[in-house]
Design a protein around this motif. Structure first.
Motif, mmCIF file in Angstrom:
data_model
loop_
_atom_site.group_PDB
_atom_site.id
_atom_site.type_symbol
_atom_site.label_atom_id
_atom_site.label_comp_id
_atom_site.label_asym_id
_atom_site.label_seq_id
_atom_site.Cartn_x
_atom_site.Cartn_y
_atom_site.Cartn_z
ATOM 1 N N ALA A 257 -5.617 -2.483 5.047
ATOM 2 C CA ALA A 257 -5.440 -3.424 3.939
ATOM 3 C C ALA A 257 -6.366 -4.624 4.091
ATOM 4 N N LYS A 258 -7.198 -4.613 5.094
ATOM 5 C CA LYS A 258 -8.046 -5.766 5.400
ATOM 6 C C LYS A 258 -8.967 -6.110 4.238
ATOM 7 N N GLY A 259 -8.871 -7.348 3.773
ATOM 8 C CA GLY A 259 -9.714 -7.838 2.699
ATOM 9 C C GLY A 259 -9.412 -7.254 1.338
ATOM 10 N N LYS A 260 -8.296 -6.539 1.198
ATOM 11 C CA LYS A 260 -8.004 -5.846 -0.062
ATOM 12 C C LYS A 260 -6.948 -6.580 -0.889
ATOM 13 N N LYS A 261 -7.063 -6.374 -2.202
ATOM 14 C CA LYS A 261 -6.039 -6.860 -3.133
ATOM 15 C C LYS A 261 -4.960 -5.777 -3.211
ATOM 16 N N VAL A 262 -3.836 -6.049 -2.614
ATOM 17 C CA VAL A 262 -2.779 -5.049 -2.474
ATOM 18 C C VAL A 262 -1.738 -5.239 -3.572
ATOM 19 N N MET A 263 -1.330 -4.129 -4.164
ATOM 20 C CA MET A 263 -0.222 -4.162 -5.117
ATOM 21 C C MET A 263 0.879 -3.239 -4.604
ATOM 22 N N VAL A 264 2.070 -3.799 -4.440
ATOM 23 C CA VAL A 264 3.236 -3.043 -3.991
ATOM 24 C C VAL A 264 4.133 -2.820 -5.203
ATOM 25 N N ILE A 265 4.474 -1.569 -5.460
ATOM 26 C CA ILE A 265 5.353 -1.242 -6.596
ATOM 27 C C ILE A 265 6.738 -0.954 -6.054
ATOM 28 N N GLY A 266 7.654 -1.875 -6.265
ATOM 29 C CA GLY A 266 9.017 -1.730 -5.762
ATOM 30 C C GLY A 266 9.472 -3.001 -5.076
ATOM 31 N N THR B 115 11.867 -1.577 1.432
ATOM 32 C CA THR B 115 10.615 -0.901 1.773
ATOM 33 C C THR B 115 9.426 -1.637 1.171
ATOM 34 N N GLY B 116 9.585 -2.115 -0.054
ATOM 35 C CA GLY B 116 8.525 -2.911 -0.673
ATOM 36 C C GLY B 116 8.240 -4.166 0.124
ATOM 37 N N ASN B 117 9.294 -4.836 0.574
ATOM 38 C CA ASN B 117 9.122 -6.036 1.393
ATOM 39 C C ASN B 117 8.408 -5.704 2.701
ATOM 40 N N ASP B 118 8.752 -4.559 3.316
ATOM 41 C CA ASP B 118 8.072 -4.144 4.547
ATOM 42 C C ASP B 118 6.584 -3.914 4.302
ATOM 43 N N CYS B 119 6.244 -3.394 3.124
ATOM 44 C CA CYS B 119 4.836 -3.193 2.782
ATOM 45 C C CYS B 119 4.113 -4.531 2.640
ATOM 46 N N VAL B 120 4.807 -5.509 2.080
ATOM 47 C CA VAL B 120 4.216 -6.851 1.937
ATOM 48 C C VAL B 120 3.911 -7.426 3.316
ATOM 49 N N LEU C 290 -5.755 -1.570 -3.302
ATOM 50 C CA LEU C 290 -4.818 -0.721 -2.566
ATOM 51 C C LEU C 290 -3.458 -0.796 -3.251
ATOM 52 N N VAL C 291 -2.900 0.351 -3.583
ATOM 53 C CA VAL C 291 -1.600 0.419 -4.252
ATOM 54 C C VAL C 291 -0.617 1.156 -3.345
ATOM 55 N N LEU C 292 0.541 0.555 -3.148
ATOM 56 C CA LEU C 292 1.582 1.146 -2.308
ATOM 57 C C LEU C 292 2.832 1.354 -3.158
ATOM 58 N N ILE C 293 3.252 2.593 -3.290
ATOM 59 C CA ILE C 293 4.398 2.934 -4.142
ATOM 60 C C ILE C 293 5.666 2.953 -3.302
ATOM 61 N N ALA C 294 6.530 1.988 -3.540
ATOM 62 C CA ALA C 294 7.800 1.861 -2.815
ATOM 63 C C ALA C 294 8.937 1.893 -3.833
ATOM 64 N N ALA C 295 8.999 2.998 -4.582
ATOM 65 C CA ALA C 295 9.938 3.110 -5.701
ATOM 66 C C ALA C 295 11.180 3.917 -5.349
ATOM 67 N N PHE D 17 2.095 4.871 4.255
ATOM 68 C CA PHE D 17 1.425 3.645 4.708
ATOM 69 C C PHE D 17 2.109 3.085 5.952
ATOM 70 N N LEU D 18 3.423 2.984 5.912
ATOM 71 C CA LEU D 18 4.165 2.409 7.034
ATOM 72 C C LEU D 18 4.101 3.312 8.264
ATOM 73 N N LYS D 19 4.219 4.627 8.047
ATOM 74 C CA LYS D 19 4.161 5.549 9.184
ATOM 75 C C LYS D 19 2.796 5.501 9.862
#
Length: 494
Positions: free
Chosen positions: A290-299, A303-308, A415-420, A269-271
């Motif tokens: 991520a526009k208009g989406k309910k995003v869930m970041v796991i972690g 890296t999780g904070n960067d996804c947020v 949208l789910v982003l895995i930052a584990a 996602f970040l790349k």
């Protein structure tokens, strides 16, 4: 020591941050540095301690205390206070290859170990470091200094992240001919595509790379060693090979429904976001929207904070961040005294922005996913969550997080982003060079060494020590360069 009473005369002051609702409109860095005069006052707060833990780089309580690079912090703080900026730059560069990177992305282990932190606010060492290097660039002090004599030895560095670049810089300075191979389309590795632009604008990397090229280092992109280019070719063409490929295997979340569309690893996602930004300012559409989406970041890590923060900039409708562990205390616990690294709750830029935009902290602690639910199109639309509690494992004696019965709930997600975190080096690279691995799939060496199980092949960075900080990668790169130089020349002055 410039001013013995400085730590009492001046309060800690740091660069002002652009307000969250303004800075999320772009992907630019968002801090306004202090004036040079105010930065001198901040440097005056340094106590020049008899035992400066800020530069110790020691392991205390299982975590690093002080700078792993052993930066000469009290020395260049004093030089900044007295206005001797050029000498401050020269002292800084004795230990740190890339202060323009660490002064932006390092969590400031030096400040956590600062003696002022014992009974007050630490010296703003990280910002002093940034002021030194940026002043040096402005004054033309950072310029190419190619070696006057070449040794005739050739070294290949595989990977252009912070450890690879540090290795290359040091070995080139010694007079060896260095070629850096990068499988991506741009040099920088983690710095380029793993760290969002608002934390490290990419022209900062390009500025340094131009100097390194002028000093004689060769960079080769789109070169995937182990696939496009055989390992045997490098071993034949070069006297030594240094593997600096990072810990590139993301940890997965293996639960029912994982195959649903809309679930991505954070690194992808970040790349994709940064590459699209650099290529076309998002005009090409080649990023994960991520526009208009309910995003869930796991972690809950960096890296999780960067996804947020990235999701908010891309227009997310909401952001939920899951953290398996309990919330850390807001202040040091009794069993976590100075100068240990403070295990306290940190609200980083991404969480600050979520609070400003959505009205609440996005983090939910002691929670994990047990199942993803897809719609008829195979797209993730919901996630089943469960609360966790810590219980002591009788076999290992460790506390493990286990589900709490009856706490299951279902939340809507698009949208789910895995930052584990990451699990270690990538198999195709290690197989290509036939290097031995340790139990965590990192490249194995003797303790404190950088020579792998294969003659003439060395390693450094996350590929060697596991997922870690940029500052540790730079240290490893410098130490690996020293080991390579000694193996080539019979001695080293690095």
């Amino acid at each position: 020591m410039g001013k013995p009473t400085g730590f009492m005369d001046y309060e800690r002051e740091t660069a002002a941050a652009v307000s969250p609702k303004v800075r999320i409109k772009n992907f630019n860095e968002f801090h306004t540095p202090l004036s040079r005069e105010k930065q001198r006052q901040q440097a005056a707060r340094c106590m020049a301690c008899g035992v400066p833990f800020c530069q110790s780089g020691m392991m205390i309580g299982g975590m690093a205390s002080g700078c792993p690079l052993k930066n000469l912090v009290p020395e260049w703080n004093d030089l900044v206070y007295t206005g001797n900026w050029e000498q401050a730059y020269l002292r800084l560069m004795k230990t740190n290859c890339f202060p323009e990177f660490t002064s932006r992305v390092c969590p400031a282990l030096c400040e956590a170990a600062c003696t002022c932190n014992l009974n007050g606010d630490p010296v703003s060492t990280k910002e002093n470091e940034r002021a030194i290097i940026e002043n040096a660039y402005e004054k033309g002090l950072v310029k190419p200094n190619p070696p006057k004599v070449r040794t005739g030895k050739k070294v290949a560095v595989v990977g252009s992240g912070p450890s690879g670049l540090a290795t290359a810089m040091q070995l080139n300075m010694r007079g060896h001919s260095v070629t850096v191979f990068e499988r991506s389309d741009r040099i920088g590795g983690l710095l380029r595509y793993g760290i969002p632009n608002m934390k490290l604008e990419k022209h900062i990397i390009d500025r340094r790379l131009a100097i390194m090229e002028a000093e004689g280092i060769t960079f080769v992109t789109n070169a995937n060693i182990g696939e496009d280019i055989p390992a045997e070719q490098l071993l034949k063409d070069y006297d030594r090979v240094v593997l600096c490929c990072g810990a590139s295997n993301p940890r997965d979340i293996k639960v029912p429904g994982r195959e649903a569309k809309g679930i991505y690893f954070a690194v992808d996602f970040l790349k994709a976001t940064t590459k699209s930004l650099l290529d076309s300012n998002f005009e090409d559409g080649k990023f994960i929207s991520a526009k208009g989406k309910k995003v869930m970041v796991i972690g809950g890590g960096d890296t999780g904070n960067d996804c947020v923060g990235t999701s908010i900039r891309l227009g997310a409708a909401s952001v939920l961040q899951l953290e398996m562990m309990p919330k850390a205390p807001d202040t040091r616990a009794a069993n976590n005294p100075w100068p240990q690294w403070p295990r306290v709750c940190k609200t980083d830029y991404g969480q600050q922005e979520a609070i400003a935009v959505f009205g609440h902290d996005p983090r939910v602690y002691q929670t994990t996913v047990t199942e993803f639910i897809a719609n008829k199109k195979g797209e993730v639309c919901q996630a089943k969550l469960v609360k966790l509690e810590g219980k002591r494992d009788e076999k290992s004696g460790r506390t493990v997080m286990v589900p709490v019965e009856g706490t299951e709930e279902i939340v809507d997600v698009d949208l789910v982003l895995i930052a584990a975190g990451f699990l270690g080096s990538q198999k195709y690279v290690t197989d290509a060079f036939k290097v031995a691995l340790d139990g965590r799939t990192n490249v194995a060496t003797d303790p404190g060494k950088y020579q792998t199980s294969i003659p003439n092949v060395f390693t450094a960075g996350d590929m060697h020590r596991g997922q870690s900080l940029v500052v540790w990668a730079i240290r490893e790169g410098r130490e690996a360069a020293r080991a390579v130089d000694e193996s080539l020349m019979g001695y080293t002055n690095l």
